[in-house]
Design an enzyme around this catalytic site. Structure first.
Site, mmCIF file in Angstrom:
data_model
loop_
_atom_site.group_PDB
_atom_site.id
_atom_site.type_symbol
_atom_site.label_atom_id
_atom_site.label_comp_id
_atom_site.label_asym_id
_atom_site.label_seq_id
_atom_site.Cartn_x
_atom_site.Cartn_y
_atom_site.Cartn_z
ATOM 1 N N LEU A 74 -6.723 -2.311 6.972
ATOM 2 C CA LEU A 74 -5.600 -1.384 6.784
ATOM 3 C C LEU A 74 -4.305 -2.199 6.706
ATOM 4 C CD1 LEU A 74 -7.007 1.182 9.297
ATOM 5 C CD2 LEU A 74 -6.578 1.647 6.869
ATOM 6 N N CYS A 78 1.108 -4.948 1.694
ATOM 7 C CA CYS A 78 2.182 -5.652 2.413
ATOM 8 C C CYS A 78 1.703 -6.967 3.030
ATOM 9 C CB CYS A 78 2.822 -4.729 3.443
ATOM 10 S SG CYS A 78 3.850 -5.596 4.608
ATOM 11 N N CYS A 83 4.863 -8.045 0.787
ATOM 12 C CA CYS A 83 6.018 -8.403 1.641
ATOM 13 C C CYS A 83 5.769 -9.629 2.513
ATOM 14 C CB CYS A 83 6.413 -7.259 2.566
ATOM 15 S SG CYS A 83 5.884 -5.644 2.090
ATOM 16 N N HIS A 133 -4.165 -8.657 9.202
ATOM 17 C CA HIS A 133 -5.117 -7.612 8.800
ATOM 18 C C HIS A 133 -5.913 -7.118 10.012
ATOM 19 C CE1 HIS A 133 -4.159 -8.708 4.824
ATOM 20 N NE2 HIS A 133 -5.203 -9.394 4.472
ATOM 21 N N PHE A 495 27.503 -13.940 21.464
ATOM 22 C CA PHE A 495 28.127 -15.093 20.793
ATOM 23 C C PHE A 495 29.302 -14.563 19.939
ATOM 24 C CE2 PHE A 495 27.702 -18.500 17.341
ATOM 25 C CZ PHE A 495 28.476 -19.399 18.014
HETATM 26 C C1 COM Z 1 2.658 -3.717 7.649
HETATM 27 C C2 COM Z 1 1.591 -2.810 7.203
HETATM 28 S S1 COM Z 1 2.396 -5.362 7.152
HETATM 29 S S2 COM Z 1 1.759 -1.305 7.966
HETATM 30 O O1 COM Z 1 2.935 -0.633 7.414
HETATM 31 O O2 COM Z 1 1.952 -1.491 9.415
HETATM 32 O O3 COM Z 1 0.577 -0.530 7.736
#
Ligand code: COM
Length: 517
Positions: A74, A78, A83, A133, A495
């Site tokens: 899942l 990304c 990403c 993953h 800072f």
């Molecule tokens: C993020 C994947 S890398 S999810 O949006 O958490 O499923």
């Protein structure tokens, strides 16, 4: 295989994911509660940001939900192709710029004329990506209690039914969270070996690119990947049909970003296009022809990168369910995330821009709420944005030019201040900027706050440097609520805090008729 009832540690997931990806085994991984006899309120097709967050929310509201994904994990594209590798490459670009700037100084190694391997970085990513993953699978199964089928080719039968092999699953609603894929330009030679996009770069790169890289496009992915290639020490030529980086609207911020890229050796050709990609006898790229206003030029290269944006992964399903789609196959939805078929929802990248994580997750949650009987609307607007050059470029709200069109009394506070010696002033000195500040002041970033002098409200903010991205998430929320310079001045800076402008506002806060700064 059936994993329901077995406790899967992160390590066990990682072994299974690696094994499945490496062997190409197509056995689905079923995680379905056999004791739950309720009909599914929704089946989410796609378990990326939109699907996973939508499904988790739907379950939290008491519904029953099933996620089906073609990958054995899942989290979607990304962490696999989008990403996460992009952020890795941008981290490398930032690190390499620092090392090149300080080459042979202090403790830095000599990087002069050194070309860094792109393939090693891509391989590092390929070997490292299964860790995230595995965490997604563990979190979804053990902590969120989600039901899912992974590594599954599914077939849509109708708007309530999905089939995996011989098993059929019924649901009251379908949610399409199918994602998107990079656009491929229709240029002669585009299918030659050596023409990449963000997806094929991480999946297919099997040689070390030579010393010249040609990037097609002038938007986020062209610039982000282009800066990475450039930082590895290669000549990088960016060919844009339009103006570069049109989304960065503040002219001064844009100029600084472009100037710093040019100082790193990036080459840009605006209003130009690739007319042909030439290959050698082995079918590998050897050169490109570029049409410019002054005629056609040829550049030798064995690596062309297309950074042209995305198209929807919608073809088959949209056709099967007769869904309305728009440009590039993006599925049309209303503000409730419903498609043209009332019990079919679409969320995330498959619905079009912005192709951002927050939008995908929020659309998923919005669909879940509507499915569970709440009334929820969402349309991404007024969000903070960012892109990577060698720096992190963040912005929110209005550019100075936009602000002046809409407001009569616009004030600007910025660093470095306007200065007869140009940029060679070592401020702003934000996070990770201190070495530049001391040795190469012009490289220590740029920041600008745009304010309505009458209401004292913040209208826009721009930051080029590092460390502001996290802050911009919160800053944008506050700006939308009407944040003033006096509110900002009342915050507690860590800072000197140039990233969040607190310091500048505090200097002006007592003045009822403050001036630019
Ligand atoms: C993020 C994947 S890398 S999810 O949006 O958490 O499923």
């Amino acid at each position: 295989m059936d994993v329901w009832g077995d406790s899967y540690t992160i390590g066990k997931w990682q072994d299974l994911i690696v094994e499945t990806l490496e062997s190409g085994d197509s056995t689905p991984i079923f995680n379905i509660n056999p004791k739950d006899t309720r009909e599914f309120d929704a089946i989410f097709l796609g378990g990326g940001a939109a699907g996973r967050f939508g499904a988790a929310y739907l379950r939290a509201l008491g519904g029953r939900v099933l996620i089906i994904d073609r990958w054995p994990f899942l989290g979607g594209s990304c962490p696999h192709q989008a990403c996460v590798p992009h952020h890795l490459f941008s981290d490398c670009a930032a690190q390499l710029m620092l090392e090149r700037t300080f080459s042979s100084k202090l403790w830095f190694q000599n990087l002069e004329d050194k070309i860094v391997s792109i393939k090693n970085i891509v391989d590092l990513f390929r070997n490292g990506r299964t860790g995230p993953h595995a965490v997604m699978n563990y979190q979804s199964k053990e902590q969120l209690g989600l039901e899912f089928v992974l590594n599954a080719e599914s077939e849509i039968i109708d708007a309530n039914t999905v089939k995996i092999g011989k098993r059929k699953y019924q649901a009251k609603n379908l949610v399409l969270a199918l994602g998107a894929k990079p656009l491929v330009a229709d240029i002669p030679g585009a299918s030659l070996k050596g023409v990449f996009n963000s997806l094929t770069l991480v999946e297919k790169l099997d040689y070390e690119p030579g010393n010249t890289i040609v990037v097609i496009g002038g938007g986020k992915s062209a610039i982000e990947y282009g800066c990475f290639f450039n930082a590895t020490g290669r000549r990088t030529l960016v060919i844009a049909r339009h103006q570069l980086m049109p989304m960065l609207k503040d002219a001064e911020s844009r100029s600084y970003a472009i100037l710093m890229m040019e100082e790193q050796g990036m080459e840009f050709l605006e209003y130009a296009e690739i007319s042909n990609i030439q290959g050698d006898l082995q079918g590998k790229v050897k050169s490109v022809s570029i049409r410019t206003a002054d005629g056609t030029i040829n550049v030798d290269t064995d690596f062309v990168f297309m950074g042209l944006g995305e198209q929807a992964n919608s073809e088959m399903i949209a056709q099967k369910l007769a869904l309305e789609t728009g440009e590039k196959g993006f599925i049309k939805i209303n503000r409730h995330m419903q498609t043209s078929v009332h019990n079919v929802y679409a969320v995330g990248d498959v619905t079009g821009s912005p192709m951002e994580m927050f939008k995908a997750r929020k659309e998923g949650v919005c669909a879940a709420k509507n499915i569970m009987g709440q009334t929820s609307e969402y349309k991404a607007a007024d969000y903070p944005d960012f892109m990577h050059t060698h720096y992190e470029v963040c912005w929110l709200g209005l550019s100075e030019e936009e602000a002046r069109q809409r407001h009569a009394n616009v004030k600007v506070m910025k660093l470095p201040p306007d200065n007869p010696n140009g940029l060679d002033v070592g401020l702003p000195a934000g996070d990770r900027m201190m070495l530049y500040l001391m040795a190469k002041p012009r490289m220590s970033g740029f920041q600008k706050l745009i304010i309505d002098g009458d209401t004292r409200k913040i209208l826009g903010a721009f930051h080029i440097g590092y460390g502001a991205k996290d802050g911009f998430q919160y800053l944008n929320f506050l700006v939308k609520k009407g944040l003033t310079i006096d509110d900002l001045a009342d915050m507690d800076e860590l800072f000197i805090s140039p990233s969040y402008f607190i310091q500048l506002c505090r200097l002006r806060a007592g003045d009822p008729h403050f001036n630019n700064m």
